[in-house]
Design a protein around this motif. Sequence first.
Motif, PDB file in Angstrom:
ATOM      1  N   MET A 154       0.848  -1.195   0.000  1.00  0.00           N
ATOM      2  CA  MET A 154       0.000   0.000   0.000  1.00  0.00           C
ATOM      3  C   MET A 154       0.885   1.248   0.000  1.00  0.00           C
ATOM      4  SD  MET A 154      -2.900   1.178   2.729  1.00  0.00           S
ATOM      5  CE  MET A 154      -1.698   1.495   4.015  1.00  0.00           C
ATOM      6  N   LYS A 155       0.579   2.164  -0.905  1.00  0.00           N
ATOM      7  CA  LYS A 155       1.346   3.397  -1.002  1.00  0.00           C
ATOM      8  C   LYS A 155       1.043   4.303   0.188  1.00  0.00           C
ATOM      9  CE  LYS A 155       2.472   7.108  -4.229  1.00  0.00           C
ATOM     10  NZ  LYS A 155       2.154   7.731  -5.535  1.00  0.00           N
ATOM     11  N   LYS A 156       2.105   4.835   0.785  1.00  0.00           N
ATOM     12  CA  LYS A 156       1.911   5.692   1.950  1.00  0.00           C
ATOM     13  C   LYS A 156       1.437   7.075   1.534  1.00  0.00           C
ATOM     14  CE  LYS A 156       5.429   3.524   4.904  1.00  0.00           C
ATOM     15  NZ  LYS A 156       6.632   3.775   5.737  1.00  0.00           N
ATOM     16  N   LYS A 157       0.650   7.683   2.413  1.00  0.00           N
ATOM     17  CA  LYS A 157       0.218   9.062   2.195  1.00  0.00           C
ATOM     18  C   LYS A 157       1.367  10.008   2.510  1.00  0.00           C
ATOM     19  CE  LYS A 157      -4.665   8.305   3.315  1.00  0.00           C
ATOM     20  NZ  LYS A 157      -5.789   8.705   4.207  1.00  0.00           N
ATOM     21  N   LYS A 158       1.461  11.102   1.759  1.00  0.00           N
ATOM     22  CA  LYS A 158       2.493  12.106   1.997  1.00  0.00           C
ATOM     23  C   LYS A 158       1.909  13.212   2.865  1.00  0.00           C
ATOM     24  CE  LYS A 158       5.404  11.435  -2.073  1.00  0.00           C
ATOM     25  NZ  LYS A 158       4.754  10.197  -2.538  1.00  0.00           N
ATOM     26  N   VAL A 159       2.582  13.448   4.007  1.00  0.00           N
ATOM     27  CA  VAL A 159       2.127  14.456   4.960  1.00  0.00           C
ATOM     28  C   VAL A 159       3.255  15.448   5.195  1.00  0.00           C
ATOM     29  CG1 VAL A 159       1.289  14.873   7.300  1.00  0.00           C
ATOM     30  CG2 VAL A 159       0.585  12.799   6.074  1.00  0.00           C
ATOM     31  N   VAL A 160       2.967  16.748   5.043  1.00  0.00           N
ATOM     32  CA  VAL A 160       3.944  17.804   5.269  1.00  0.00           C
ATOM     33  C   VAL A 160       3.629  18.498   6.589  1.00  0.00           C
ATOM     34  CG1 VAL A 160       4.884  19.996   4.459  1.00  0.00           C
ATOM     35  CG2 VAL A 160       4.377  18.170   2.825  1.00  0.00           C
ATOM     36  N   ILE A 161       4.651  18.646   7.428  1.00  0.00           N
ATOM     37  CA  ILE A 161       4.514  19.368   8.699  1.00  0.00           C
ATOM     38  C   ILE A 161       5.412  20.589   8.625  1.00  0.00           C
ATOM     39  CG2 ILE A 161       4.853  19.271  11.196  1.00  0.00           C
ATOM     40  CD1 ILE A 161       4.511  16.232  11.011  1.00  0.00           C
ATOM     41  N   GLY A 162       4.861  21.774   8.881  1.00  0.00           N
ATOM     42  CA  GLY A 162       5.675  22.983   8.821  1.00  0.00           C
ATOM     43  C   GLY A 162       4.948  24.182   9.396  1.00  0.00           C
ATOM     44  N   PHE A 163       5.682  25.269   9.578  1.00  0.00           N
ATOM     45  CA  PHE A 163       5.106  26.506  10.114  1.00  0.00           C
ATOM     46  C   PHE A 163       4.491  27.333   8.989  1.00  0.00           C
ATOM     47  CE2 PHE A 163       7.722  25.554  13.781  1.00  0.00           C
ATOM     48  CZ  PHE A 163       6.988  26.091  14.837  1.00  0.00           C
ATOM     49  N   ILE A 164       3.493  28.114   9.356  1.00  0.00           N
ATOM     50  CA  ILE A 164       2.946  29.098   8.434  1.00  0.00           C
ATOM     51  C   ILE A 164       4.009  30.168   8.170  1.00  0.00           C
ATOM     52  CG2 ILE A 164       1.957  30.557  10.267  1.00  0.00           C
ATOM     53  CD1 ILE A 164      -0.410  31.087   8.412  1.00  0.00           C
ATOM     54  N   GLY A 165       4.139  30.585   6.919  1.00  0.00           N
ATOM     55  CA  GLY A 165       5.104  31.631   6.580  1.00  0.00           C
ATOM     56  C   GLY A 165       4.433  32.985   6.629  1.00  0.00           C
ATOM     57  N   THR A 166       4.596  33.693   7.722  1.00  0.00           N
ATOM     58  CA  THR A 166       3.852  34.951   7.904  1.00  0.00           C
ATOM     59  C   THR A 166       4.206  35.989   6.855  1.00  0.00           C
ATOM     60  OG1 THR A 166       5.517  35.711   9.482  1.00  0.00           O
ATOM     61  CG2 THR A 166       3.590  34.573  10.369  1.00  0.00           C
ATOM     62  N   GLN A 167       5.409  35.905   6.283  1.00  0.00           N
ATOM     63  CA  GLN A 167       5.801  36.816   5.207  1.00  0.00           C
ATOM     64  C   GLN A 167       5.740  36.127   3.848  1.00  0.00           C
ATOM     65  OE1 GLN A 167       6.417  40.076   5.684  1.00  0.00           O
ATOM     66  NE2 GLN A 167       5.990  39.801   7.877  1.00  0.00           N
ATOM     67  N   LEU A 168       6.384  34.973   3.734  1.00  0.00           N
ATOM     68  CA  LEU A 168       6.469  34.297   2.442  1.00  0.00           C
ATOM     69  C   LEU A 168       5.115  33.806   1.937  1.00  0.00           C
ATOM     70  CD1 LEU A 168       9.759  32.202   2.912  1.00  0.00           C
ATOM     71  CD2 LEU A 168       9.452  34.290   1.556  1.00  0.00           C
ATOM     72  N   ASP A 169       4.252  33.379   2.848  1.00  0.00           N
ATOM     73  CA  ASP A 169       2.955  32.826   2.430  1.00  0.00           C
ATOM     74  C   ASP A 169       1.886  33.899   2.219  1.00  0.00           C
ATOM     75  OD1 ASP A 169       3.630  30.150   2.296  1.00  0.00           O
ATOM     76  OD2 ASP A 169       3.190  29.754   4.401  1.00  0.00           O
ATOM     77  N   SER A 170       2.177  35.139   2.587  1.00  0.00           N
ATOM     78  CA  SER A 170       1.155  36.196   2.520  1.00  0.00           C
ATOM     79  C   SER A 170       0.956  36.683   1.085  1.00  0.00           C
ATOM     80  CB  SER A 170       1.562  37.377   3.408  1.00  0.00           C
ATOM     81  OG  SER A 170       2.763  37.957   2.933  1.00  0.00           O
ATOM     82  N   GLY A 171      -0.143  37.384   0.867  1.00  0.00           N
ATOM     83  CA  GLY A 171      -0.455  37.937  -0.457  1.00  0.00           C
ATOM     84  C   GLY A 171      -1.947  38.186  -0.586  1.00  0.00           C
TER      85      GLY A 171
END
Length: 536
Positions: A1-18
């Motif tokens: 069975m193929k494993k699910k891909k899960v990403v854990i990380g912080f919100i980028g308050t500057q990089l993710d904004s727009g």
Amino acid sequence: MKKKKVVIGFIGTQLDSGRGSGRWEKWRPTVALTQHEDIFIDRIDLLHSGQHAPLLAQLEKDIADTSPETKLRSHQLDIQDPWDFEDVYGCLFDFARSYPFDTDKEEYWVHITTGTHVAQICLFLMTEANYLPGKLLQTAPPRRQTKANFGEMTIIDLDLSRYDQIAQRFSREQEEGVAFLKSGIATRNARFNTMIDEIERVAIKSKAAILLMGPTGAGKSFLARRIFELKKARHRLEGRFVEVNCATLRGDGAGSTLFGHIKGSFTGAMSDRPGLLRTAHKGLLFLDEIGELGLDEQAMLLKAVEEKRFFPVGGDHEVQSDFQLVAGTNRDLSREVAAGRFREDLFARINLWTYELPGLAERTEDIAPNTDYLLTQFSAEHGQMVRFNKEAKAHFLDFATSAEAIWSGNFRDLSASVTRMATLADAGRINDDIVNGELKRLQKLWSHGQTSDIRHDDIDLIDYLATEQITQLDLFDAMQLKSVLGICKNARSLSDAGRKLFAASRSGKANPNDADRLKKYLHKFGLNWDVLNRSV
């Protein structure tokens, strides 16, 4: 069975904004995770401190537009100061302890591109320690401005064994450390190689005391200095190498030399003295022949090793010193403990890493490379190349590796021997005449030592045999047994004792087994090597 891909990380308050439609022209790390056509992310666990609800809502909406099947879960951490290492690490640790990891079904990528530098460092440390059981994910903006703004993704597996070049560098580094401890001298002795391999690892990783056992001249002092130089080169020590032979310390001077003294503490104490333990602060202290220390000094040393502080002689205030201790001895300290001459608690403290250096007679395969090494050293020091004639070298090595060569002084004997021959070599050539003269010197030197070895008036058979057994022994057998027990008492091992006892007769045997011969002799009297080692 193929494993699910899960990403854990912080919100980028500057990089993710727009805001507005223009945000789609900007590279936003978290959203970009879902824009790769060849990689599908099943879930993103986004960490935040609860102060960016509008941005979180916008990211949730945009991820739903770019990858509707990707699930976004937000986790609010109680981070008061995102630039405080202790605060961030503590919150991440609590998060990792409560997170329902399922490594059988899910593959975790820890995103280290967003968040403060402190958060990124903490994520790295948590992953390295396997509190976050995954691989590091590093993303970067596209190298050229194109319509596709999802950038690049790099997976970093912290299992260094997967990286051949890195693994090879670590392997070369260890090999260099081992060669350094052996002074670059090739060795074919399996026991010595195994011991040095372990000492290299211990020297780099541990600050615990190291105990080097072995006969005089086996190289304890030399190895202690090499351990210091290796640790210094790897930035494990900052201070000096301090060496003292405890056999030279007597009376009040012993405590003063080691622990220092206060002015006026005894007659002749005209000024304060720091002592060698304080001189070795942040460095390495080598106490050779530690078994010669008095019981009072042993007690003071134990406190210094355990607590890093002690009282100078005559002092009312403790002083501090944090040093690495390497101790050397040619005594069997377990016997000294049993006899009440060495403190049991100190022995236990320095007995964590204990290594017994084999004598030269137990490393006959290494005599040739050590002889070459010593000749090279002599040549460099005196500015003249010195070499053996072919016949002379064969003659010397035949004797040096035979049963006749007992090498009671070990490497000191070999060093002195090579020095004498090199000094007498005309035009830099050691010939057969020089070798013959040297062999006579060595035989004379060792004959005195052997004569003293077989005088064992201090052996009392009552310590080894029952009274009934002793009364049944002929005087001849009793005298012979006392001599054998005396040799055993001063030998390092069963094989060492066997070599001394059967040095002449073994040369006529194709496959001599001195240890077995001695074992059978002792068995006739109901004795064995372990019993002798327990006897005092």
